[in-house]
Design a protein around this motif. Structure first.
Motif, PDB file in Angstrom:
ATOM      1  N   GLN A 361       0.845  -1.018  -0.082  1.00  0.00           N
ATOM      2  CA  GLN A 361       0.014  -0.094  -0.119  1.00  0.00           C
ATOM      3  C   GLN A 361       1.067   1.359  -0.032  1.00  0.00           C
ATOM      4  N   GLY A 362       0.538   2.246  -1.097  1.00  0.00           N
ATOM      5  CA  GLY A 362       1.389   3.286  -0.824  1.00  0.00           C
ATOM      6  C   GLY A 362       2.510   3.202  -1.829  1.00  0.00           C
ATOM      7  N   GLY A 363       2.837   2.249  -2.383  1.00  0.00           N
ATOM      8  CA  GLY A 363       4.010   1.888  -3.140  1.00  0.00           C
ATOM      9  C   GLY A 363       4.193   2.572  -4.557  1.00  0.00           C
ATOM     10  N   HIS A 364       5.192   2.445  -5.248  1.00  0.00           N
ATOM     11  CA  HIS A 364       5.302   2.972  -6.528  1.00  0.00           C
ATOM     12  C   HIS A 364       6.061   2.272  -7.273  1.00  0.00           C
ATOM     13  N   ALA A 506       2.086  14.319 -13.851  1.00  0.00           N
ATOM     14  CA  ALA A 506       1.066  13.297 -13.853  1.00  0.00           C
ATOM     15  C   ALA A 506       1.602  12.403 -12.791  1.00  0.00           C
ATOM     16  N   GLU A 507       2.618  11.650 -13.117  1.00  0.00           N
ATOM     17  CA  GLU A 507       3.157  10.561 -12.134  1.00  0.00           C
ATOM     18  C   GLU A 507       3.434  10.923 -10.733  1.00  0.00           C
ATOM     19  N   ARG A 508       3.912  12.086 -10.719  1.00  0.00           N
ATOM     20  CA  ARG A 508       4.229  12.563  -9.425  1.00  0.00           C
ATOM     21  C   ARG A 508       2.664  12.789  -8.601  1.00  0.00           C
ATOM     22  N   ALA A 509       1.823  13.340  -9.231  1.00  0.00           N
ATOM     23  CA  ALA A 509       0.557  13.637  -8.663  1.00  0.00           C
ATOM     24  C   ALA A 509      -0.048  12.265  -8.085  1.00  0.00           C
ATOM     25  N   PHE A 510       0.118  11.411  -8.974  1.00  0.00           N
ATOM     26  CA  PHE A 510      -0.793   9.988  -8.640  1.00  0.00           C
ATOM     27  C   PHE A 510       0.280   9.392  -7.173  1.00  0.00           C
ATOM     28  N   ALA A 511       1.567   9.599  -7.511  1.00  0.00           N
ATOM     29  CA  ALA A 511       2.348   8.902  -6.356  1.00  0.00           C
ATOM     30  C   ALA A 511       2.223   9.744  -4.970  1.00  0.00           C
ATOM     31  N   ALA A 512       1.799  11.117  -5.075  1.00  0.00           N
ATOM     32  CA  ALA A 512       1.434  11.756  -3.812  1.00  0.00           C
ATOM     33  C   ALA A 512      -0.167  11.823  -3.192  1.00  0.00           C
ATOM     34  N   ARG A 513      -0.857  11.002  -3.778  1.00  0.00           N
ATOM     35  CA  ARG A 513      -2.168  10.734  -3.642  1.00  0.00           C
ATOM     36  C   ARG A 513      -2.268  10.166  -2.258  1.00  0.00           C
ATOM     37  N   PRO A 514      -2.976  10.571  -1.196  1.00  0.00           N
ATOM     38  CA  PRO A 514      -2.885  10.090   0.192  1.00  0.00           C
ATOM     39  C   PRO A 514      -3.478   8.545  -0.034  1.00  0.00           C
ATOM     40  N   GLY A 515      -2.755   7.725   0.645  1.00  0.00           N
ATOM     41  CA  GLY A 515      -2.869   6.429   0.427  1.00  0.00           C
ATOM     42  C   GLY A 515      -2.882   5.725  -1.035  1.00  0.00           C
ATOM     43  N   ASP A 532       9.665   3.705  -6.627  1.00  0.00           N
ATOM     44  CA  ASP A 532      10.368   3.169  -5.491  1.00  0.00           C
ATOM     45  C   ASP A 532      11.041   1.813  -6.084  1.00  0.00           C
ATOM     46  N   ARG A 533      10.284   1.080  -6.837  1.00  0.00           N
ATOM     47  CA  ARG A 533      10.780  -0.336  -7.252  1.00  0.00           C
ATOM     48  C   ARG A 533      10.421  -0.372  -8.749  1.00  0.00           C
ATOM     49  N   ILE A 534      11.157  -1.241  -9.404  1.00  0.00           N
ATOM     50  CA  ILE A 534      11.469  -1.408 -11.030  1.00  0.00           C
ATOM     51  C   ILE A 534      11.269  -2.741 -11.230  1.00  0.00           C
ATOM     52  N   LEU A 535      10.066  -3.242 -11.866  1.00  0.00           N
ATOM     53  CA  LEU A 535       9.813  -4.662 -12.524  1.00  0.00           C
ATOM     54  C   LEU A 535      10.616  -4.909 -13.585  1.00  0.00           C
ATOM     55  N   VAL A 536      11.568  -5.588 -14.075  1.00  0.00           N
ATOM     56  CA  VAL A 536      12.064  -5.637 -15.320  1.00  0.00           C
ATOM     57  C   VAL A 536      11.419  -7.084 -15.837  1.00  0.00           C
ATOM     58  N   MET A 537      10.702  -6.880 -16.933  1.00  0.00           N
ATOM     59  CA  MET A 537      10.030  -8.039 -17.456  1.00  0.00           C
ATOM     60  C   MET A 537      10.972  -8.555 -18.688  1.00  0.00           C
ATOM     61  N   ASP A 538      11.673  -9.566 -18.372  1.00  0.00           N
ATOM     62  CA  ASP A 538      12.431 -10.291 -19.322  1.00  0.00           C
ATOM     63  C   ASP A 538      12.251 -11.715 -19.367  1.00  0.00           C
ATOM     64  N   GLY A 539      11.147 -12.336 -19.349  1.00  0.00           N
ATOM     65  CA  GLY A 539      10.832 -13.777 -19.488  1.00  0.00           C
ATOM     66  C   GLY A 539      11.217 -14.449 -18.358  1.00  0.00           C
ATOM     67  N   PRO A 540      11.994 -15.752 -18.431  1.00  0.00           N
ATOM     68  CA  PRO A 540      12.467 -16.252 -17.072  1.00  0.00           C
ATOM     69  C   PRO A 540      13.254 -15.386 -16.373  1.00  0.00           C
ATOM     70  N   ARG A 541      14.113 -14.379 -16.839  1.00  0.00           N
ATOM     71  CA  ARG A 541      15.125 -13.754 -16.397  1.00  0.00           C
ATOM     72  C   ARG A 541      14.518 -12.246 -15.801  1.00  0.00           C
ATOM     73  N   THR A 542      13.098 -12.386 -15.470  1.00  0.00           N
ATOM     74  CA  THR A 542      12.392 -11.157 -14.803  1.00  0.00           C
ATOM     75  C   THR A 542      12.932 -10.974 -13.406  1.00  0.00           C
ATOM     76  N   VAL A 543      13.086  -9.521 -13.093  1.00  0.00           N
ATOM     77  CA  VAL A 543      13.578  -9.257 -11.877  1.00  0.00           C
ATOM     78  C   VAL A 543      13.200  -7.966 -11.212  1.00  0.00           C
ATOM     79  N   CYS A 544      13.041  -7.761  -9.970  1.00  0.00           N
ATOM     80  CA  CYS A 544      12.289  -6.785  -9.638  1.00  0.00           C
ATOM     81  C   CYS A 544      13.296  -6.172  -8.407  1.00  0.00           C
ATOM     82  N   GLY A 545      13.402  -4.839  -8.446  1.00  0.00           N
ATOM     83  CA  GLY A 545      14.577  -4.120  -7.483  1.00  0.00           C
ATOM     84  C   GLY A 545      14.436  -2.764  -7.772  1.00  0.00           C
ATOM     85  N   ARG A 546      15.447  -1.882  -7.048  1.00  0.00           N
ATOM     86  CA  ARG A 546      15.755  -0.432  -7.336  1.00  0.00           C
ATOM     87  C   ARG A 546      16.632  -0.265  -8.315  1.00  0.00           C
ATOM     88  N   HIS A 547      16.765   0.976  -9.045  1.00  0.00           N
ATOM     89  CA  HIS A 547      17.413   1.255 -10.235  1.00  0.00           C
ATOM     90  C   HIS A 547      19.018   0.917 -10.003  1.00  0.00           C
TER      91      HIS A 547
END
Length: 628
Positions: A361-364, A506-515, A532-547
């Motif tokens: 909740q509250g993530g980006h 626009a993206e910062r406005a959505f990210a700043a919405r309360p809750g 906050d986090r990035i999902l890199v979709m690469d088939g079986p090599r899909t990873v998620c993390g920070r920049h």
């Protein structure tokens, strides 16, 4: 395969449908009474014309009573004409209801058979329902008119006619439920045979090449045998229907003739006997025949068609009700996927294969990856537009297709939808109540709609979608979603027509919405940098993390970051670095030099592998190359 028996819900919904239209039913009953007047007058007029007229030597009285019968026919014709308009008041609302159900299911589930249901099955249900109302209503009022007429002629005649009529009717009604089951069982078997034969015919070459003729024939033969047994069972149920018609409609005629001496001895006049024969042969028998053939074939067909039109929707509605009753945990993640798998077809490669993801909740979260890798598919699954093949996905702890989950998320697709009307109508479309002007103004300012608002002249200005640019339509759709009460916003390349500054706003406005929680399918690296986090979709090599983590862990992300992050204009050449390795091969500072084809230049021993993407290789394969 066995057919699913008729669910009580089908009949309960039908009863509720009728009860909600009591006024139409009352009007139908009133005109039916007028129509039934000819039935009552037919036998009575014949009896009086004979007894009081022709047999008594009073031809004028006889003709007068025959004239009364003719008047009854005229009154019945007037009632019949009004009956059709009353029937339309029941039939057309049913058709509208079925059309809405089919369209909703086609849009929600991507139902490929929706066109067939709209053009064929809905019309079958409509016409069959109209026919059933006519024959059922006709039998009820005709039988009532005939039985009242028999009682008025001589109560003893009613004792002769009523028992076989009731017995035949009871026998017929007892066959309706198994007949409906038999028809659905036959329909399912027939569809199974058609589907299997279509599959076999399309793959005959493969069947022959694999030597699978015998098992294929055996499998198809099993389905054909099942269809044959269903058809045979269905045919047997025609026997009780014929028997019911004989007992209820033809046996009373025979009994009237056989018992004529007995009834005449008990004061029944010859005219009354003739009138009774007219009641049975001209009214009861045709009405019962229409009921048996109409309700027997059309009624069971209507139940099957209605169940097939509403079964998935009904099951979905039922499941939605069950899911809605699940406890909603406010502390649950905004979006959670566990071993999520999805493919566009049973034989297709999965677009998503075992994806596990949690967005608090509250993530980006920003979702990046090459075209066609499944980014929009993930957005569709989160929005409940697609159903996973395996695994699970939850929105605020609930299945995405249930009503509570639908209220927790909003999806903004790439193609923004703006409808004709006022700007206020468009912006407040997702709100149940009118939105105050102050809130509209703050939302427009936060998203960046204020320029368009000033140009249009206010929120009540008429909006012509064709007069807006693609970027302006996206701003309207984004502001509409921003004003929605849904805390989870999924932007599926919803800012692709905006410049980088407008997109960031626009993206910062959505990210700043309360809750608020934001999931962005990104098309610029700047969107990933803001997350906050990035999902890199690469088939079986899909990873998620920070920049910073992904620059180390994902070669695809390094490639994407390099491509998206390159400055505009030609890139200056860079000199080679000093000789440094034992093989005396010059490493190149960048693989994007003029004339470079994206090839890897080895700086290790001959025959060793070098990661292509570490040197900025833009090959489509994304694999590794070996220096010869």
């Amino acid at each position: 395969m066995t057919a699913t028996p008729p669910r009580p819900g089908t009949y309960r919904r039908g009863l509720r449908f009728l009860l909600r239209r009591r006024a139409t039913l009352a009007r139908l009953a009133a005109w039916s009474v007028l129509e039934t007047g000819q039935t009552f007058l037919l036998g009575l007029a014949l009896a009086r014309a004979l007894d009081d007229g022709f047999l008594a030597g009073r031809q004028d009285i006889g003709l007068l009573w025959l004239g009364v019968a003719v008047l009854g026919v005229v009154a019945g014709a007037v009632g019949t004409a009004r009956v059709y308009s009353a029937v339309a008041g029941l039939v057309e609302p049913l058709r509208d209801l079925l059309v809405r159900r089919v369209v909703e299911r086609g849009v929600l589930d991507g139902d490929g058979a929706a066109v067939s249901r709209l053009t064929q099955q809905v019309e079958i249900a409509r016409d069959t329902f109209a026919g059933l109302i006519m024959v059922s209503r006709s039998f009820v009022f005709t039988a009532a008119g005939a039985l009242i007429g028999l009682f008025s002629l001589a109560p003893v005649l009613l004792l002769v006619v009523a028992p076989p009529l009731v017995a035949g009717l009871a026998l017929f009604l007892g066959t309706l439920r198994p007949l409906s089951r038999g028809q659905e069982r036959f329909l399912i078997a027939d569809e199974s045979v058609s589907a299997r034969l279509a599959l076999v015919c399309a793959g005959l070459r493969d069947v022959t090449a694999a030597g699978a003729e015998e098992p294929t024939a055996r499998d198809a033969g099993t389905l054909i045998d099942r269809q044959y047994r269903a058809a045979r069972t269905l045919a047997w149920w025609a026997v009780p229907r014929v028997l019911a018609l004989g007992i209820g409609g033809q046996l009373p005629l025979l009994l009237l003739l056989v018992t004529a001496p007995w009834t005449l001895d008990r004061g029944v006049s010859p005219g009354a006997l003739v009138g009774a024969l007219a009641y049975v042969s001209q009214s009861l028998l045709p009405a019962l025949r229409n009921l048996v053939h109409g309700l027997g074939a059309g009624g069971s067909r209507l139940v099957v068609v209605l169940r097939r039109l509403t079964s998935e929707t009904g099951q979905q509605d039922s499941s939605l009700s069950e899911l809605t009753r699940e406890a909603w945990d406010p502390s649950a993640p905004a979006l959670e996927a566990t071993a999520l798998t999805f493919a566009y077809g049973p034989g297709a490669e999965p677009v998503l294969d075992g994806l596990t993801l949690t967005v608090p909740q509250g993530g980006h979260l920003a979702v990046v990856g090459p075209s066609g890798i499944g980014k929009s598919t993930l957005a569709g699954l989160a929005a409940g537009l697609l159903v996973p093949g395996a695994g699970d996905i939850r929105v605020c702890g609930l299945p995405p297709r249930c009503e509570q989950a639908a209220a927790q998320r909003v999806l903004i697709p790439q193609e923004a939808y703006v409808f004709s009307g006022t700007l206020r109508d468009n912006l407040g479309y997702l709100r149940p109540d009118p939105v105050p002007d102050g809130e509209l103004t703050r939302a427009a300012t936060a998203i960046g709609l204020d320029t368009l608002l000033g140009r249009l002249g206010g929120f009540d200005a008429p909006l012509d979608p064709a007069a807006l640019s693609a970027g302006e339509r996206q701003l309207v759709a984004l502001t509409r979603a921003y004003l929605s009460p849904a805390p989870l916003a999924v932007l599926d390349e919803a800012t692709c027509h905006l410049d980088p500054a407008a997109e960031e706003r626009a993206e910062r406005a959505f990210a700043a919405r309360p809750g608020g929680t934001l999931v962005v399918v990104a098309h610029r690296i700047s969107s990933a940098h803001r997350a906050d986090r990035i999902l890199v979709m690469d088939g079986p090599r899909t990873v998620c993390g920070r920049h910073e983590e992904l620059l180390v862990r994902s070669s695809l992300y390094r490639d994407l970051a390099g491509e998206w992050g390159e400055p505009a204009g030609p890139r200056p050449s860079q000199p080679a670095l000093a000789l440094g390795d034992t093989d005396r091969v010059d490493p190149v500072a960048g693989a994007d030099l003029a004339g470079d084809g994206g090839h890897v230049i080895a700086h290790r021993a001959v025959g060793q592998m070098q990661a292509a993407r570490d040197l900025g290789d833009r090959s489509a394969s994304g694999g590794e190359r070996q220096h010869p």
